[in-house]
Design a protein around this motif. Structure first.
Motif, PDB file in Angstrom:
ATOM      1  N   PHE A   1      -0.698   9.066   9.849  1.00  0.00           N
ATOM      2  CA  PHE A   1       0.194   7.935   9.607  1.00  0.00           C
ATOM      3  C   PHE A   1      -0.525   6.605   9.843  1.00  0.00           C
ATOM      4  CE2 PHE A   1       3.263   4.738  11.001  1.00  0.00           C
ATOM      5  CZ  PHE A   1       4.034   4.668   9.853  1.00  0.00           C
ATOM      6  N   ARG A   2      -1.263   6.485  10.928  1.00  0.00           N
ATOM      7  CA  ARG A   2      -1.982   5.230  11.183  1.00  0.00           C
ATOM      8  C   ARG A   2      -3.011   4.968  10.092  1.00  0.00           C
ATOM      9  NH1 ARG A   2      -3.432   5.732  17.479  1.00  0.00           N
ATOM     10  NH2 ARG A   2      -4.514   7.480  16.551  1.00  0.00           N
ATOM     11  N   LEU A   3      -3.651   6.016   9.595  1.00  0.00           N
ATOM     12  CA  LEU A   3      -4.604   5.847   8.497  1.00  0.00           C
ATOM     13  C   LEU A   3      -3.890   5.311   7.255  1.00  0.00           C
ATOM     14  CD1 LEU A   3      -7.521   6.213   7.506  1.00  0.00           C
ATOM     15  CD2 LEU A   3      -6.900   8.557   6.863  1.00  0.00           C
ATOM     16  N   ARG A   4      -2.701   5.860   6.993  1.00  0.00           N
ATOM     17  CA  ARG A   4      -1.925   5.365   5.845  1.00  0.00           C
ATOM     18  C   ARG A   4      -1.532   3.898   6.045  1.00  0.00           C
ATOM     19  NH1 ARG A   4       1.305  10.846   5.322  1.00  0.00           N
ATOM     20  NH2 ARG A   4      -0.068  11.861   3.827  1.00  0.00           N
ATOM     21  N   MET A   5      -1.154   3.534   7.237  1.00  0.00           N
ATOM     22  CA  MET A   5      -0.777   2.140   7.498  1.00  0.00           C
ATOM     23  C   MET A   5      -1.977   1.203   7.341  1.00  0.00           C
ATOM     24  SD  MET A   5       2.442   1.792   7.875  1.00  0.00           S
ATOM     25  CE  MET A   5       2.543   3.035   6.569  1.00  0.00           C
ATOM     26  N   TYR A   6      -3.149   1.691   7.689  1.00  0.00           N
ATOM     27  CA  TYR A   6      -4.362   0.885   7.532  1.00  0.00           C
ATOM     28  C   TYR A   6      -4.559   0.492   6.070  1.00  0.00           C
ATOM     29  CZ  TYR A   6      -9.214  -0.579   8.048  1.00  0.00           C
ATOM     30  OH  TYR A   6     -10.371  -1.301   8.053  1.00  0.00           O
ATOM     31  N   PHE A   7      -4.240   1.419   5.180  1.00  0.00           N
ATOM     32  CA  PHE A   7      -4.390   1.170   3.748  1.00  0.00           C
ATOM     33  C   PHE A   7      -3.064   0.842   3.067  1.00  0.00           C
ATOM     34  CE2 PHE A   7      -8.041   4.014   4.663  1.00  0.00           C
ATOM     35  CZ  PHE A   7      -9.061   3.133   4.327  1.00  0.00           C
ATOM     36  N   SER A   8      -2.044   0.502   3.825  1.00  0.00           N
ATOM     37  CA  SER A   8      -0.696   0.354   3.271  1.00  0.00           C
ATOM     38  C   SER A   8      -0.529  -0.851   2.346  1.00  0.00           C
ATOM     39  CB  SER A   8       0.338   0.279   4.399  1.00  0.00           C
ATOM     40  OG  SER A   8       0.188  -0.900   5.139  1.00  0.00           O
ATOM     41  N   HIS A   9      -1.517  -1.725   2.280  1.00  0.00           N
ATOM     42  CA  HIS A   9      -1.399  -2.849   1.346  1.00  0.00           C
ATOM     43  C   HIS A   9      -1.380  -2.355  -0.107  1.00  0.00           C
ATOM     44  CE1 HIS A   9      -5.733  -2.202   1.743  1.00  0.00           C
ATOM     45  NE2 HIS A   9      -5.864  -2.760   0.542  1.00  0.00           N
ATOM     46  N   HIS A  10      -1.756  -1.089  -0.312  1.00  0.00           N
ATOM     47  CA  HIS A  10      -1.702  -0.507  -1.657  1.00  0.00           C
ATOM     48  C   HIS A  10      -0.307   0.004  -2.004  1.00  0.00           C
ATOM     49  CE1 HIS A  10      -6.018  -0.652  -2.416  1.00  0.00           C
ATOM     50  NE2 HIS A  10      -6.200  -0.217  -1.177  1.00  0.00           N
TER      51      HIS A  10
ATOM     52  N   ASP B   1       3.981  -0.420  -2.255  1.00  0.00           N
ATOM     53  CA  ASP B   1       5.015  -1.445  -2.376  1.00  0.00           C
ATOM     54  C   ASP B   1       5.782  -1.479  -1.053  1.00  0.00           C
ATOM     55  OD1 ASP B   1       7.749   0.180  -2.825  1.00  0.00           O
ATOM     56  OD2 ASP B   1       6.125   1.195  -3.931  1.00  0.00           O
ATOM     57  N   ALA B   2       6.448  -2.577  -0.786  1.00  0.00           N
ATOM     58  CA  ALA B   2       7.125  -2.783   0.499  1.00  0.00           C
ATOM     59  C   ALA B   2       8.180  -1.710   0.777  1.00  0.00           C
ATOM     60  CB  ALA B   2       7.766  -4.175   0.533  1.00  0.00           C
ATOM     61  N   ALA B   3       8.922  -1.304  -0.227  1.00  0.00           N
ATOM     62  CA  ALA B   3       9.984  -0.312  -0.025  1.00  0.00           C
ATOM     63  C   ALA B   3       9.408   1.037   0.413  1.00  0.00           C
ATOM     64  CB  ALA B   3      10.804  -0.149  -1.303  1.00  0.00           C
ATOM     65  N   THR B   4       8.308   1.447  -0.197  1.00  0.00           N
ATOM     66  CA  THR B   4       7.681   2.723   0.167  1.00  0.00           C
ATOM     67  C   THR B   4       7.129   2.651   1.584  1.00  0.00           C
ATOM     68  OG1 THR B   4       7.112   3.138  -2.150  1.00  0.00           O
ATOM     69  CG2 THR B   4       5.912   4.404  -0.483  1.00  0.00           C
ATOM     70  N   ARG B   5       6.462   1.543   1.892  1.00  0.00           N
ATOM     71  CA  ARG B   5       5.924   1.368   3.252  1.00  0.00           C
ATOM     72  C   ARG B   5       7.059   1.435   4.280  1.00  0.00           C
ATOM     73  NH1 ARG B   5       2.567  -2.593   2.655  1.00  0.00           N
ATOM     74  NH2 ARG B   5       4.215  -4.150   2.596  1.00  0.00           N
ATOM     75  N   LEU B   6       8.146   0.741   4.032  1.00  0.00           N
ATOM     76  CA  LEU B   6       9.278   0.745   4.961  1.00  0.00           C
ATOM     77  C   LEU B   6       9.913   2.137   5.088  1.00  0.00           C
ATOM     78  CD1 LEU B   6      10.999  -2.683   4.278  1.00  0.00           C
ATOM     79  CD2 LEU B   6       9.856  -1.928   6.368  1.00  0.00           C
ATOM     80  N   GLN B   7       9.965   2.856   3.989  1.00  0.00           N
ATOM     81  CA  GLN B   7      10.502   4.221   4.036  1.00  0.00           C
ATOM     82  C   GLN B   7       9.632   5.098   4.938  1.00  0.00           C
ATOM     83  OE1 GLN B   7      10.642   6.140   0.206  1.00  0.00           O
ATOM     84  NE2 GLN B   7      11.408   8.056   1.048  1.00  0.00           N
ATOM     85  N   LEU B   8       8.321   4.986   4.810  1.00  0.00           N
ATOM     86  CA  LEU B   8       7.412   5.763   5.657  1.00  0.00           C
ATOM     87  C   LEU B   8       7.565   5.374   7.132  1.00  0.00           C
ATOM     88  CD1 LEU B   8       4.163   5.637   3.470  1.00  0.00           C
ATOM     89  CD2 LEU B   8       5.608   7.647   3.898  1.00  0.00           C
ATOM     90  N   VAL B   9       7.676   4.082   7.378  1.00  0.00           N
ATOM     91  CA  VAL B   9       7.822   3.599   8.753  1.00  0.00           C
ATOM     92  C   VAL B   9       9.153   4.061   9.338  1.00  0.00           C
ATOM     93  CG1 VAL B   9       8.022   1.528  10.197  1.00  0.00           C
ATOM     94  CG2 VAL B   9       6.271   1.641   8.419  1.00  0.00           C
ATOM     95  N   ASP B  10      10.216   3.946   8.562  1.00  0.00           N
ATOM     96  CA  ASP B  10      11.533   4.393   9.033  1.00  0.00           C
ATOM     97  C   ASP B  10      11.514   5.877   9.401  1.00  0.00           C
ATOM     98  OD1 ASP B  10      12.805   1.937   8.874  1.00  0.00           O
ATOM     99  OD2 ASP B  10      13.589   2.286   6.855  1.00  0.00           O
TER     100      ASP B  10
END
Length: 178
Positions: free
Chosen positions: A98-107, A109-118
């Motif tokens: 998960f942290r690795l994904r967040m490191y590259f999360s600028h790739h 969209d905001a909704a997908t990133r928020l869904q993963l974080v939630d």
């Protein structure tokens, strides 16, 4: 280093156990920070026997079911205590997908990133609740020479770790709304 060796010796220093009982311990309290499968435990028990760090006695259960009840020897206790006294260098940061994904999360969209974080936030909140419920069995901090003191320390650490992770996840949500 065979860390599993010392985990098993530590368990057997509390009380004699079968291989099955040892395996169950890795899915209970120890499972919060260390895991082992039966396929790892039994070969390690065999090594410990050959090193004369443990012994076993056969117990008959029912008519014909035999089980081995393992216990630690004096040599095993000595080896275990020597391992406990060793200073340990800090471990490298554990891998975390998960942290690795967040490191590259600028790739993303905001909704997908928020869904993963939630999703992560819900899981960590559930884990925190579980750990806090386990801590309820302690009405006070066990004395430093109690066999429960180490469990309390590790449980307290796990609770603090989950609180920090939850705080971090909540900050990601806040950053995402700016």
């Amino acid at each position: 280093m065979r860390t599993l060796k010392y985990a098993i010796l530590g368990l057997l220093s509390k009380e004699p156990m079968t291989g099955y009982d040892i395996g169950k311990e890795f899915s209970k309290d120890l499972g919060e920070f260390w895991t082992a499968k039966h396929s790892q435990i039994y070969p390690e028990l065999k090594k410990l026997l050959s090193e004369e760090l443990i012994v076993y006695e056969i117990q008959i259960s029912g008519e014909i079911l035999e089980k081995k009840l393992y216990s630690i020897t004096e040599k095993g206790k000595h080896d275990f205590v020597q391992w406990l006294k060793k200073e340990e260098p800090i471990e490298p940061t554990p891998k975390d997908v998960f942290r690795l994904r967040m490191y590259f999360s600028h790739h993303l969209d905001a909704a997908t990133r928020l869904q993963l974080v939630d999703h992560q936030l819900i899981q960590h909140q559930e884990r925190l609740t579980h750990l806090q419920q386990k801590k309820e069995r302690y009405s006070q901090i066990p004395s430093a020479d109690s066999e429960h003191f180490g469990d309390y320390l590790v449980l307290d650490y796990a609770i603090q770790r989950e609180m920090i992770i939850i705080q971090w996840l909540e900050s990601i949500i806040a950053y995402s709304h700016k």
